[in-house]
Design a protein around this motif. Structure first.
Motif, PDB file in Angstrom:
ATOM      1  N   ASP A 140       0.829  -1.209   0.000  1.00 54.50           N
ATOM      2  CA  ASP A 140       0.000   0.000   0.000  1.00 54.50           C
ATOM      3  C   ASP A 140       0.858   1.252   0.000  1.00 54.50           C
ATOM      4  OD1 ASP A 140      -2.109  -1.651   0.038  1.00 54.50           O
ATOM      5  OD2 ASP A 140      -2.789  -1.175   2.078  1.00 54.50           O
ATOM      6  N   LEU A 141       1.950   1.166   0.743  1.00 56.60           N
ATOM      7  CA  LEU A 141       2.834   2.322   0.800  1.00 56.60           C
ATOM      8  C   LEU A 141       3.425   2.598  -0.580  1.00 56.60           C
ATOM      9  CD1 LEU A 141       4.446   4.501   2.225  1.00 56.60           C
ATOM     10  CD2 LEU A 141       6.129   2.783   2.848  1.00 56.60           C
ATOM     11  N   ILE A 142       3.865   1.522  -1.239  1.00 57.92           N
ATOM     12  CA  ILE A 142       4.462   1.699  -2.562  1.00 57.92           C
ATOM     13  C   ILE A 142       3.463   2.324  -3.524  1.00 57.92           C
ATOM     14  CG2 ILE A 142       5.327   0.444  -4.583  1.00 57.92           C
ATOM     15  CD1 ILE A 142       6.683  -1.443  -2.505  1.00 57.92           C
ATOM     16  N   SER A 143       2.205   1.853  -3.448  1.00 64.33           N
ATOM     17  CA  SER A 143       1.263   2.448  -4.395  1.00 64.33           C
ATOM     18  C   SER A 143       0.956   3.896  -4.010  1.00 64.33           C
ATOM     19  CB  SER A 143       0.008   1.585  -4.576  1.00 64.33           C
ATOM     20  OG  SER A 143      -0.800   1.660  -3.449  1.00 64.33           O
ATOM     21  N   SER A 144       1.011   4.209  -2.706  1.00 64.52           N
ATOM     22  CA  SER A 144       0.790   5.611  -2.341  1.00 64.52           C
ATOM     23  C   SER A 144       1.961   6.483  -2.797  1.00 64.52           C
ATOM     24  CB  SER A 144       0.552   5.753  -0.828  1.00 64.52           C
ATOM     25  OG  SER A 144       1.772   5.794  -0.140  1.00 64.52           O
ATOM     26  N   ILE A 145       3.155   5.884  -2.811  1.00 60.77           N
ATOM     27  CA  ILE A 145       4.305   6.646  -3.310  1.00 60.77           C
ATOM     28  C   ILE A 145       4.114   6.957  -4.792  1.00 60.77           C
ATOM     29  CG2 ILE A 145       6.794   6.549  -3.830  1.00 60.77           C
ATOM     30  CD1 ILE A 145       7.120   4.943  -1.218  1.00 60.77           C
ATOM     31  N   SER A 146       3.675   5.929  -5.530  1.00 56.90           N
ATOM     32  CA  SER A 146       3.534   6.186  -6.960  1.00 56.90           C
ATOM     33  C   SER A 146       2.349   7.109  -7.269  1.00 56.90           C
ATOM     34  CB  SER A 146       3.439   4.873  -7.757  1.00 56.90           C
ATOM     35  OG  SER A 146       2.279   4.208  -7.391  1.00 56.90           O
ATOM     36  N   ASN A 147       1.395   7.187  -6.342  1.00 55.45           N
ATOM     37  CA  ASN A 147       0.286   8.130  -6.551  1.00 55.45           C
ATOM     38  C   ASN A 147       0.572   9.495  -5.971  1.00 55.45           C
ATOM     39  OD1 ASN A 147      -1.232   6.089  -7.538  1.00 55.45           O
ATOM     40  ND2 ASN A 147      -2.232   5.628  -5.592  1.00 55.45           N
ATOM     41  N   GLY A 148       1.713   9.618  -5.333  1.00 56.45           N
ATOM     42  CA  GLY A 148       2.026  10.879  -4.672  1.00 56.45           C
ATOM     43  C   GLY A 148       1.143  11.162  -3.473  1.00 56.45           C
TER      44      GLY A 148
ATOM     45  N   GLU B 296       1.482  11.303   2.212  1.00 57.19           N
ATOM     46  CA  GLU B 296       0.979  12.016   3.396  1.00 57.19           C
ATOM     47  C   GLU B 296      -0.374  11.485   3.822  1.00 57.19           C
ATOM     48  OE1 GLU B 296       2.276  13.892   5.720  1.00 57.19           O
ATOM     49  OE2 GLU B 296       4.109  13.474   4.600  1.00 57.19           O
ATOM     50  N   LYS B 297      -1.210  11.250   2.836  1.00 54.96           N
ATOM     51  CA  LYS B 297      -2.547  10.730   3.110  1.00 54.96           C
ATOM     52  C   LYS B 297      -2.424   9.335   3.733  1.00 54.96           C
ATOM     53  CE  LYS B 297      -6.787   9.738   0.718  1.00 54.96           C
ATOM     54  NZ  LYS B 297      -6.772   8.746  -0.348  1.00 54.96           N
ATOM     55  N   PHE B 298      -1.506   8.555   3.192  1.00 52.88           N
ATOM     56  CA  PHE B 298      -1.250   7.214   3.708  1.00 52.88           C
ATOM     57  C   PHE B 298      -0.895   7.290   5.197  1.00 52.88           C
ATOM     58  CE2 PHE B 298       1.804   3.863   4.743  1.00 52.88           C
ATOM     59  CZ  PHE B 298       1.185   2.717   4.245  1.00 52.88           C
ATOM     60  N   LYS B 299       0.035   8.182   5.516  1.00 51.04           N
ATOM     61  CA  LYS B 299       0.459   8.325   6.914  1.00 51.04           C
ATOM     62  C   LYS B 299      -0.706   8.774   7.786  1.00 51.04           C
ATOM     63  CE  LYS B 299       5.097  10.073   6.156  1.00 51.04           C
ATOM     64  NZ  LYS B 299       5.905  11.231   6.471  1.00 51.04           N
ATOM     65  N   GLN B 300      -1.431   9.762   7.284  1.00 50.04           N
ATOM     66  CA  GLN B 300      -2.571  10.279   8.044  1.00 50.04           C
ATOM     67  C   GLN B 300      -3.550   9.178   8.397  1.00 50.04           C
ATOM     68  OE1 GLN B 300      -3.061  12.927   9.516  1.00 50.04           O
ATOM     69  NE2 GLN B 300      -1.246  13.931   8.707  1.00 50.04           N
ATOM     70  N   GLU B 301      -3.800   8.316   7.409  1.00 47.75           N
ATOM     71  CA  GLU B 301      -4.785   7.262   7.636  1.00 47.75           C
ATOM     72  C   GLU B 301      -4.372   6.333   8.766  1.00 47.75           C
ATOM     73  OE1 GLU B 301      -5.848   5.496   3.855  1.00 47.75           O
ATOM     74  OE2 GLU B 301      -6.962   7.360   3.491  1.00 47.75           O
ATOM     75  N   TYR B 302      -3.094   6.020   8.787  1.00 43.98           N
ATOM     76  CA  TYR B 302      -2.636   5.114   9.849  1.00 43.98           C
ATOM     77  C   TYR B 302      -2.605   5.789  11.212  1.00 43.98           C
ATOM     78  CZ  TYR B 302      -1.825   1.199   6.855  1.00 43.98           C
ATOM     79  OH  TYR B 302      -2.022   0.140   6.024  1.00 43.98           O
ATOM     80  N   ARG B 303      -2.408   7.083  11.194  1.00 48.71           N
ATOM     81  CA  ARG B 303      -2.356   7.805  12.474  1.00 48.71           C
ATOM     82  C   ARG B 303      -3.713   7.878  13.149  1.00 48.71           C
ATOM     83  NH1 ARG B 303       1.361  12.287   9.947  1.00 48.71           N
ATOM     84  NH2 ARG B 303       3.392  11.340  10.355  1.00 48.71           N
ATOM     85  N   LYS B 304      -4.751   7.535  12.401  1.00 45.11           N
ATOM     86  CA  LYS B 304      -6.103   7.621  12.967  1.00 45.11           C
ATOM     87  C   LYS B 304      -6.461   6.427  13.853  1.00 45.11           C
ATOM     88  CE  LYS B 304      -8.601   8.055   9.340  1.00 45.11           C
ATOM     89  NZ  LYS B 304      -8.916   8.414   7.967  1.00 45.11           N
ATOM     90  N   PHE B 305      -5.718   5.351  13.725  1.00 49.88           N
ATOM     91  CA  PHE B 305      -6.144   4.134  14.424  1.00 49.88           C
ATOM     92  C   PHE B 305      -5.876   4.176  15.930  1.00 49.88           C
ATOM     93  CE2 PHE B 305      -5.484   2.502  10.062  1.00 49.88           C
ATOM     94  CZ  PHE B 305      -6.796   2.114   9.838  1.00 49.88           C
ATOM     95  N   ASP B 306      -6.772   3.541  16.677  1.00 53.94           N
ATOM     96  CA  ASP B 306      -6.528   3.389  18.113  1.00 53.94           C
ATOM     97  C   ASP B 306      -5.675   2.148  18.354  1.00 53.94           C
ATOM     98  OD1 ASP B 306      -8.225   5.534  19.070  1.00 53.94           O
ATOM     99  OD2 ASP B 306      -9.885   4.328  18.308  1.00 53.94           O
ATOM    100  N   VAL B 307      -5.858   1.164  17.492  1.00 55.71           N
ATOM    101  CA  VAL B 307      -5.081  -0.067  17.619  1.00 55.71           C
ATOM    102  C   VAL B 307      -4.580  -0.468  16.226  1.00 55.71           C
ATOM    103  CG1 VAL B 307      -5.110  -2.472  18.364  1.00 55.71           C
ATOM    104  CG2 VAL B 307      -6.598  -0.814  19.511  1.00 55.71           C
ATOM    105  N   LEU B 308      -3.269  -0.542  16.094  1.00 57.93           N
ATOM    106  CA  LEU B 308      -2.680  -0.950  14.814  1.00 57.93           C
ATOM    107  C   LEU B 308      -2.011  -2.304  14.997  1.00 57.93           C
ATOM    108  CD1 LEU B 308      -1.716  -0.401  11.887  1.00 57.93           C
ATOM    109  CD2 LEU B 308       0.242   0.811  12.860  1.00 57.93           C
ATOM    110  N   ILE B 309      -2.485  -3.289  14.230  1.00 64.17           N
ATOM    111  CA  ILE B 309      -1.933  -4.647  14.368  1.00 64.17           C
ATOM    112  C   ILE B 309      -1.246  -5.032  13.061  1.00 64.17           C
ATOM    113  CG2 ILE B 309      -2.475  -7.049  14.925  1.00 64.17           C
ATOM    114  CD1 ILE B 309      -5.109  -6.106  16.126  1.00 64.17           C
ATOM    115  N   ILE B 310       0.039  -5.257  13.120  1.00 62.59           N
ATOM    116  CA  ILE B 310       0.752  -5.659  11.893  1.00 62.59           C
ATOM    117  C   ILE B 310       1.436  -7.009  12.093  1.00 62.59           C
ATOM    118  CG2 ILE B 310       2.448  -5.024  10.152  1.00 62.59           C
ATOM    119  CD1 ILE B 310       1.873  -2.201  10.543  1.00 62.59           C
TER     120      ILE B 310
END
Ligand code: ADP
Ligand code: MG
Length: 460
Positions: free
Chosen positions: A199-207, A210-224
């Motif tokens: 997902d990160l790679i495709s966000s890089i190619s879409n420019g 920042e939006k990608f980062k913002q989206e992840y910052r919204k979570f209360d619980v991030l499980i990877i």
């Protein structure tokens, strides 16, 4: 070429890449309904087949069609029961043998999976109800319970590590499911680190990083899951580090798994490593015989299957590697019972489980060992051969020597020559060094276990 010709060619290729039983089961009575602007619509006879093709075979179908028509963009499966297609594909359907049916039943049992939750991507099948706790996983379990009680506060991040098929994914998803059950207002997401990278790679190619980062910052619980795949991916690690920090500062919970401890993940940025180590690290070992028995009985019960103690004991004592294999063995036995309407005796059991039990003739080679070692330490195979004296290279090289000696019973001169024409004394030195180090270094022993797992699990 008309649609049917395209499909026949693709089918020919698909047939080569999956088992015959599966090919017959899932691809008979399928057809191409239309091809337009790179969009291909495939007609399938029922919903079950649709789901299978979508979830399990889409990649293979895509690849096969791409070899026939370059510009394939999208594939859709639609239920359509035209008898015409049955006639057209008749030549592809031959009678199925019993052994093949067992395979198919086995896979169907496996497939009784509920769909992942759309919002969280959590699979509802992973719950604590079905999770057996024993000494091999109790530390990880207890820490998980604390995380649920005190989200983001006690153990952050919560880092779980251990070998393949021992319940890492089950545990962290059960934690996620439990949190959602108690706090509908919390936003949770579960994903693999590979998905994160993609997902990160495709966000890089879409420019849109920042939006990608913002989206992840919204979570209360991030499980990877399976964070070890971040190894060597510098850019991804950097972005992950930013996301990690901003969640951490806001007391948001981060849960991670890996096949090894943070300090054993090569090319993991130091700052990430120390972040991981700043939280709670729990490892999951392997279940002992009694625990394997409990797990089997619980699974059978949940599937409503009655088995005698002899059968349970046979499986639990012969299948020792991990829980996934234990489940595979149980599924096979169930398939046997369904087909034959009888519980297998010891001899039949042995036969049914033969391919799982008999560590299929360990077969490896110089090349495979080099690949497994290089892959594990995230270095280039050529580094094993060249003259580099860097510590990050010397150690893997010596491990490769050691494994060649142990696994191939190779002579020292042969090992030296395979690894860049080195002298046999260098090979002896390398092997002896690793042998000694294993005795004092538990981590190294574990690393070797993981490399061997790679070597023999079919990944390489
Ligand atoms: P990993 O992520 O470590 O490779 P999984 O979590 O995918 O392993 O577990 C493999 C299989 O074993 C899954 O089907 C899971 O439900 C089952 N399993 C794992 N741990 C347990 C447990 N403690 N009790 C019951 N089943 C388990
Ligand atoms: Mg997993």
């Amino acid at each position: 070429m008309n649609n049917q010709e395209v499909w026949q060619i693709a089918l020919g290729e698909i047939e080569l890449s999956i088992s015959k039983a599966n090919f017959i089961t899932w691809f008979k009575n399928t057809t191409i309904l239309s091809i337009k602007d790179g969009k291909i619509i495939i007609g399938v006879p029922n919903g079950f087949t649709k789901e299978w093709l979508e979830n399990k075979y889409n990649k293979i179908v895509f690849k096969a069609l791409r070899n026939v028509i370059n510009a394939v963009k999208e594939i859709n499966y639609i239920i359509s029961s035209s008898s015409e297609q049955e006639v057209k594909n008749k030549q592809k359907t031959k009678p199925i043998k019993k052994k093949e049916v067992i395979l198919e039943v086995e896979e169907r049992l496996d497939f009784k999976e509920p769909k992942n939750d759309e919002k969280t991507n959590l699979n509802p099948k992973y719950t604590f109800d079905s999770f057996v706790v024993a000494s091999f996983n109790e530390l990880a379990y207890a820490a998980g319970q604390s995380v649920i009680k005190d989200i983001g506060k006690v153990y952050n991040p919560f880092f779980v590590y251990g070998g393949v098929g021992i319940g890492k994914t089950h545990l962290i998803q059960a934690i996620g499911n439990e949190i959602i059950k108690n706090h509908q207002d919390k936003s949770i997401t579960y994903l693999s680190s590979e998905k994160f990278c993609a997902d990160l790679i495709s966000s890089i190619s879409n420019g849109s990083v920042e939006k990608f980062k913002q989206e992840y910052r919204k979570f209360d619980v991030l499980i990877i899951d399976d964070i070890q795949f971040l190894a060597g991916k510098e850019k991804t690690q950097e972005i992950f580090f930013h996301i990690f920090n901003s969640l951490y500062e806001k007391n948001k919970q981060i849960i991670l798994t890996s096949d090894r401890a943070p300090k054993a993940i090569p090319t993991l940025e130091e700052r990430l490593r120390s972040r991981f180590e700043g939280g709670m690290i729990a490892d999951i070992g392997r279940p002992d015989f009694e625990t394997r028995l409990v797990i089997l009985k619980k699974k059978a019960q949940s599937l409503n299957i009655q088995l005698n103690d002899e059968t349970f004991t046979y499986i639990a004592s012969n299948i020792q590697k991990n829980i996934r294999e234990l489940e595979g063995a149980l599924n096979r036995v169930i398939a046997y019972i369904k087909l034959n309407n009888e519980i297998p005796n010891k001899k039949q059991l042995a036969k049914t489980l033969k391919t799982i039990i008999s560590n299929p003739q360990k077969r490896t080679s110089y090349k495979k060992i080099a690949e497994a070692v290089a892959g594990f330490y995230d270095i280039n195979i050529n580094d094993l051969i060249n003259r580099s004296r860097k510590k990050e290279i010397v150690k893997p090289r010596q491990i490769a020597m050691y494994l060649m000696r142990e696994e191939l019973k190779s002579s020292y001169p042969a090992i030296g020559s395979k690894l860049g024409g080195r002298d046999h004394t260098t090979a002896i030195y390398g092997c002896e060094k690793i042998k000694k180090e294993i005795e004092n270094d538990e981590n190294l022993e574990q690393e070797l276990g993981l490399i061997k797992e790679r070597l023999y699990s079919g990944v390489i």
